[in-house]
Design an enzyme around this catalytic site. Structure first.
Site, PDB file in Angstrom:
ATOM      1  N   PRO A 388       0.837  -1.199   0.000  1.00 64.29           N
ATOM      2  CA  PRO A 388       0.000   0.000   0.000  1.00 64.29           C
ATOM      3  C   PRO A 388       0.872   1.249   0.000  1.00 64.29           C
ATOM      4  CG  PRO A 388       0.081  -0.942   2.206  1.00 64.29           C
ATOM      5  CD  PRO A 388       0.915  -1.825   1.319  1.00 64.29           C
ATOM      6  N   HIS A 414       6.932  -3.636   2.929  1.00 60.26           N
ATOM      7  CA  HIS A 414       5.489  -3.745   3.180  1.00 60.26           C
ATOM      8  C   HIS A 414       4.729  -2.482   2.840  1.00 60.26           C
ATOM      9  CE1 HIS A 414       5.799  -1.122   6.605  1.00 60.26           C
ATOM     10  NE2 HIS A 414       4.625  -1.409   7.072  1.00 60.26           N
ATOM     11  N   LYS A 490     -10.991   6.268   5.186  1.00 60.59           N
ATOM     12  CA  LYS A 490      -9.927   6.323   6.189  1.00 60.59           C
ATOM     13  C   LYS A 490     -10.510   6.166   7.581  1.00 60.59           C
ATOM     14  CE  LYS A 490      -6.530   7.226   6.729  1.00 60.59           C
ATOM     15  NZ  LYS A 490      -5.734   6.087   7.115  1.00 60.59           N
TER      16      LYS A 490
END
Lengths: 491, 96
Positions: A388, A414, A490
């Site tokens: 991400p 990651h 979010k």
């Protein structure tokens, strides 16, 4: 067994460049280091960690008993508690340790990618309504609860069953399971050793995103670098996908808290002083070590169940927003990866093979083609790795390279990795400016709080392009596809 | 926040540092488990230096309408934890 090691690393350690993307903290840099520290990076990324304690933390990890080869850090290294985030370390099962601080508070924090049957042109006109639906279907934000509340008697089943539990409850499809790391369930989990406090925290939080850097993003495939593998993954340019990033919520935080304190107490009673108490640990084979691994696996299963329940919410939201029947919508799991976890794996060590406990904290497994741990459909290409990015830039799908096995125990980065702490980001950025910047690029944002947006502002992160480039240059993972955000939910 | 309800909290540690982590973890748990927000604390440390604490805390249950929740504390850490026993102060870093 008594653990003893010297105090180490009182200063910012010296880095020696070994090749274009590899830096080493030599073993003699600090008393007590058992192996060198190795960092995959380049000058631009290194500038970002100068003066932060993460390199000292990497050297601290190198002091732990039974560590094999090197203490490793991925290109997205940044400050963590105990181990740096982006840290990887493997320990022998007989002489090594397990350290909850090497897995992190959010056990099995991870990323799942879903493929929709839609193109960006089909979704764009309905994007605002879709993001609103997702925001409603998937609870997010501080203390979020209410996704799929559990009865006390259900918790053990979730901890044992992981994603499989959710699918059995109708919250997913059987074909979702093989497309997940560990097929969404570690069988060796021991629910009975998870404390009541941890269960209490988890009962109300299944199916929720939480806050912090967790998110749910509707994205489009922007570019493809490995056409054959991208075709197998179903990722062609213009395709709409959904990425979600969350973990084991309060249940995992409490498991980590419980065991960090318990192991700290045991070390104190044995008269062992650590260079950092946040590294508290126990021998792998000891009773507390085994109990932690059973609890960690249970918390990991909770996280997989959580991402599975959220997947169900995503399917419902798409069906509602597009006025379709959820059962007819082909929204499929592309992959689901853990980036805070420890696993027993076989690796080449000292010319032979050896079973070791690999800690990955803010790091992913990145096995190459041919490994049986990779889903059969992907096995000829390598294990997918999901990265991400921040909400203003891009996310990536990578694939494990053969060289990752010897270089990083089959591990890679990651994410983009933080450049600014959450606190610093809240001070540095203004909510209105961040959302205006995103809106100017057509990105729709829904957040439970203003802080949820500002602390995750694009400028708070390292350049994800640089991170994946270094991971490729270092021989860990290769680029398969780039994904860019259309809309963000979010916490 | 209003001091409407009362709860008993106790914790122990091997030394003052682990006591602080254990005690604050208990207070965090109170908030996480039942949404109890602490407003007032009466605490009695035990031992010299203290290795246990018995406390009575007063507060109320979380109400989203009146309590803006901005940041979620995940855990209390040992990281760079500093205690000044003379002044009765500690600096604690929490994971958010």
């Amino acid at each position: 067994m008594l653990l003893r090691w010297a105090r180490a690393v009182p200063h910012v350690p010296n880095l020696v460049r070994r090749d274009e993307f590899t830096y080493e903290i030599p073993r003699d840099e600090a008393a007590g280091m058992r192996v060198p520290g190795v960092l995959f990076s380049d000058e631009a990324l290194l500038a970002g960690v100068a003066g932060d304690p993460s390199l000292t933390q990497l050297a601290n990890v190198a002091t732990l008993p039974g560590i094999e080869r090197n203490a490793l850090a991925m290109p997205d290294i940044h400050f963590g508690y105990g181990f740096p985030v982006g840290g990887v370390a493997a320990f022998g099962l007989d002489e090594g340790i397990v350290s909850p601080g090497g897995i992190g508070y959010d056990i099995n924090c991870g990323v799942r990618l879903l493929r929709t049957p839609f193109t960006v042109d089909e979704i764009r006109p309905k994007l605002g309504g879709l993001i609103d639906r997702l925001y409603r279907e998937v609870p997010s934000g501080v203390g979020s609860r209410g996704g799929y509340p559990l009865a006390r008697s259900d918790v053990d089943e979730v901890l044992a069953g992981g994603a499989r539990w959710a699918v059995a409850r109708g919250l997913g499809r059987a074909e979702d399971l093989p497309m997940q790391e560990e097929e969404g369930r570690i069988p060796s989990a021991t629910p009975s050793v998870v404390s009541d406090a941890a269960r209490q925290r988890g009962m109300k939080q299944l199916g929720t995103l939480g806050s912090g850097n967790h998110f749910l993003e509707v994205q489009r495939v922007d570019a493809v670098f490995d056409r054959p593998f991208a075709d197998v993954l179903g990722l062609e340019p213009g395709r709409v996908v959904v990425m979600l990033h969350t973990g084991s919520r309060g249940l995992g935080h409490q498991v980590a808290t419980d065991f960090i304190q318990e192991m700290d107490r045991r070390l104190a009673s044995e008269g062992v002083t650590l260079v950092d108490r946040q590294l508290s640990c126990a021998p792998v084979g000891s009773e507390p070590g085994q109990r932690y691994l059973g609890a960690m696996a249970a918390a990991a299963n909770f996280a997989w169940a959580n991402r599975q329940v959220i997947t169900h919410g995503v399917r419902r939201a798409f069906a509602a927003a597009l006025d379709r029947n959820a059962d007819d919508l082909d929204i499929a799991v592309v992959y689901d990866i853990a980036h805070n976890i420890a696993k027993i794996e076989e690796h080449r060590v000292d010319g032979g093979t050896k079973r070791v406990l690999v800690h990955r904290k803010g790091a992913t497994r990145a096995f190459p083609a041919g490994r049986e741990e990779v889903p059969e459909r992907y096995r000829a290409y390598g294990q997918p790795v999901l990265i991400p990015g921040d909400m203003g830039s891009a996310s990536y799908v990578l694939a494990g390279l053969p060289t990752s096995m010897d270089r990083s125990f089959g591990s890679s980065c990651h994410g983009a990795g933080r450049r600014l702490s959450r606190h610093a980001a809240i001070r540095a950025f203004k909510y209105d400016e961040v959302t205006r910047g995103l809106a100017g690029r057509g990105i729709v944002v829904r957040s439970a709080s203003r802080e949820g947006v500002t602390e995750e502002a694009p400028g708070a992160y390292k350049d994800v392009e640089e991170v994946v480039r270094v991971a490729e240059g270092a021989g860990l993972t290769r680029r398969v596809a780039r994904l860019v955000p259309l809309g963000v939910v979010k916490g | 926040m209003r001091p409407r309800k009362e709860r008993a909290v106790s914790a122990s540690g091997e030394d003052p540092t682990s006591l602080v982590v254990a005690y604050l973890s208990q207070l965090l748990l109170l908030q996480q488990e039942e949404g109890f927000l602490v407003r007032e604390i009466r605490a009695r440390p035990l031992g010299e230096p203290p290795t246990a604490v018995v406390a009575s805390v007063r507060g109320e249950l979380f109400d989203p309408a009146r309590h803006p929740a901005r940041i979620e504390v995940k855990a209390i850490t040992f990281h760079d934890l500093e205690i000044d026993l003379k002044r009765g102060r500690a600096r604690v870093i929490v994971d958010i």
